[in-house]
Design a protein around this motif. Structure first.
Motif, short mmCIF file in Angstrom:
data_model
loop_
_atom_site.label_atom_id
_atom_site.label_comp_id
_atom_site.label_asym_id
_atom_site.label_seq_id
_atom_site.Cartn_x
_atom_site.Cartn_y
_atom_site.Cartn_z
N SER A 131 0.83 -1.21 0.00
CA SER A 131 0.00 0.00 0.00
C SER A 131 0.87 1.25 0.00
O SER A 131 0.52 2.26 -0.61
N GLU A 132 2.00 1.20 0.69
CA GLU A 132 2.99 2.28 0.70
C GLU A 132 4.37 1.64 0.62
O GLU A 132 4.55 0.49 1.00
N ASN A 133 5.34 2.41 0.13
CA ASN A 133 6.70 1.87 0.00
C ASN A 133 7.27 1.55 1.39
O ASN A 133 7.47 2.45 2.21
N PRO A 134 7.55 0.27 1.68
CA PRO A 134 8.06 -0.09 3.00
C PRO A 134 9.54 0.23 3.20
O PRO A 134 10.06 0.04 4.30
N CYS A 135 10.21 0.69 2.16
CA CYS A 135 11.65 0.96 2.28
C CYS A 135 11.99 2.41 2.57
O CYS A 135 13.16 2.73 2.77
N LYS A 136 11.00 3.28 2.55
CA LYS A 136 11.31 4.71 2.64
C LYS A 136 12.01 5.09 3.95
O LYS A 136 12.79 6.04 3.98
N LEU A 188 6.03 -1.32 6.25
CA LEU A 188 7.30 -1.30 6.96
C LEU A 188 8.09 -2.55 6.62
O LEU A 188 7.52 -3.62 6.40
N SER A 189 9.41 -2.43 6.61
CA SER A 189 10.28 -3.58 6.37
C SER A 189 10.73 -4.18 7.70
O SER A 189 10.95 -3.45 8.67
N PRO A 190 10.89 -5.50 7.74
CA PRO A 190 11.45 -6.11 8.96
C PRO A 190 12.90 -5.65 9.18
O PRO A 190 13.60 -5.35 8.22
N TYR A 191 13.29 -5.59 10.43
CA TYR A 191 14.70 -5.28 10.70
C TYR A 191 15.15 -5.96 12.00
O TYR A 191 14.35 -6.36 12.83
N TYR A 206 28.57 -9.49 26.45
CA TYR A 206 27.14 -9.71 26.27
C TYR A 206 26.79 -9.40 24.82
O TYR A 206 27.19 -8.34 24.29
N VAL A 207 26.07 -10.30 24.18
CA VAL A 207 25.65 -10.11 22.79
C VAL A 207 24.15 -10.33 22.72
O VAL A 207 23.63 -11.30 23.29
N GLY A 208 23.43 -9.43 22.06
CA GLY A 208 21.99 -9.55 21.97
C GLY A 208 21.46 -9.11 20.61
O GLY A 208 22.16 -8.45 19.85
N SER A 209 20.23 -9.49 20.33
CA SER A 209 19.58 -9.07 19.09
C SER A 209 18.08 -9.10 19.29
O SER A 209 17.56 -9.80 20.17
N ARG A 210 17.39 -8.33 18.46
CA ARG A 210 15.94 -8.27 18.54
C ARG A 210 15.36 -8.02 17.16
O ARG A 210 15.81 -7.10 16.46
N GLY A 211 14.40 -8.84 16.74
CA GLY A 211 13.73 -8.65 15.46
C GLY A 211 12.48 -7.80 15.63
O GLY A 211 11.74 -7.96 16.60
N VAL A 212 12.24 -6.89 14.66
CA VAL A 212 11.11 -5.97 14.72
C VAL A 212 10.36 -6.00 13.40
O VAL A 212 10.98 -6.05 12.33
N HIS A 213 9.04 -5.98 13.45
CA HIS A 213 8.17 -5.99 12.25
C HIS A 213 8.42 -7.24 11.39
O HIS A 213 8.41 -7.16 10.16
N LEU A 214 8.66 -8.37 12.03
CA LEU A 214 8.92 -9.60 11.28
C LEU A 214 7.64 -10.09 10.60
O LEU A 214 6.53 -9.93 11.12
N LEU A 215 7.78 -10.69 9.42
CA LEU A 215 6.64 -11.19 8.68
C LEU A 215 6.14 -12.50 9.28
O LEU A 215 6.93 -13.33 9.72
N THR A 216 4.83 -12.68 9.28
CA THR A 216 4.26 -13.91 9.78
C THR A 216 2.91 -14.14 9.10
O THR A 216 2.35 -13.22 8.49
#
Length: 200
Positions: free
Chosen positions: A72-77, A160-163, A185-195
């Motif tokens: 609907s809108e460009n998710p990369c902007k 929105l694109s996942p990141y 300490y090493v960490g990561s978090r996924g946001v706006h993931l597709l499902t």
């Protein structure tokens, strides 16, 4: 352009550009900083033969709607990805170091994510509904109209694109010649993931 029926062929088009800048800054004799910025830029995906059909509103639509683009809108902007890192020698003896870093990494949505939804959406996918007791709320206004519960349509409002956010911090100390102890300490978090979701 193929006639309505059982065909999943699509000619998608999209441009991509990914500039990146970085600077290493010697803040002091003890502290060095790395600062960077990347843009995961791309255009909204189109299809050369206008074969994109979606259910735009799962609560109110009574059929599939032809749309000009995949999203609907460009998710990369807004795909700007900062990167920051530091290295710190707190005692100026080159035996102890503190390092930390953070980065954001966008994953532009690729063809395999949305092709199933568009390739199987009416009027381009064939489906049959048998049995007098079956309930079908969508009128057969399109040839080979698919039953929504039997298809995997694409969720058109995605904008929105996942990141992934990745971060780390570690402390290193030379405890003997040629021997270094590291605690980190090493960490990561996924946001706006597709499902997959049940909208019908």
């Amino acid at each position: 352009v193929p006639a309505p029926g059982n065909t999943a062929h699509r000619d998608y088009f999209q441009w991509n550009v990914h500039p990146y800048i970085q600077d290493d800054w010697k803040v002091s004799s003890k502290l060095t900083a790395n600062i960077g910025l990347r843009w995961e830029g791309c255009s909204n995906v189109t299809e050369r033969h206008n074969l994109l059909w979606v259910i735009k509103d799962f609560n109110h639509d009574t059929g599939f709607t032809q749309v000009p683009q995949v999203f609907s809108e460009n998710p990369c902007k807004g795909n700007f990805d900062p990167r920051v890192g530091i290295a710190y020698d707190p005692f100026s003896d080159h035996k102890t170091s503190i390092r930390a870093g953070f980065g954001r990494f966008h994953d532009p949505i690729s063809v395999q994510a949305y092709q199933t939804g568009f390739g199987g959406a009416p009027p381009w996918g064939q489906s049959q509904l048998s049995g007098a007791a079956a309930i079908y709320p969508f009128p057969p206004s399109l040839l080979n109209q698919g039953v929504p519960s039997q298809t995997l349509p694409w969720y058109y409002p995605i904008n929105l694109s996942p990141y992934m956010m990745q971060y780390n911090v570690n402390i290193q100390r030379e405890i003997l010649p040629s021997t270094v102890l590291t605690v980190g300490y090493v960490g990561s978090r996924g946001v706006h993931l597709l499902t997959g979701i049940e909208r019908n």
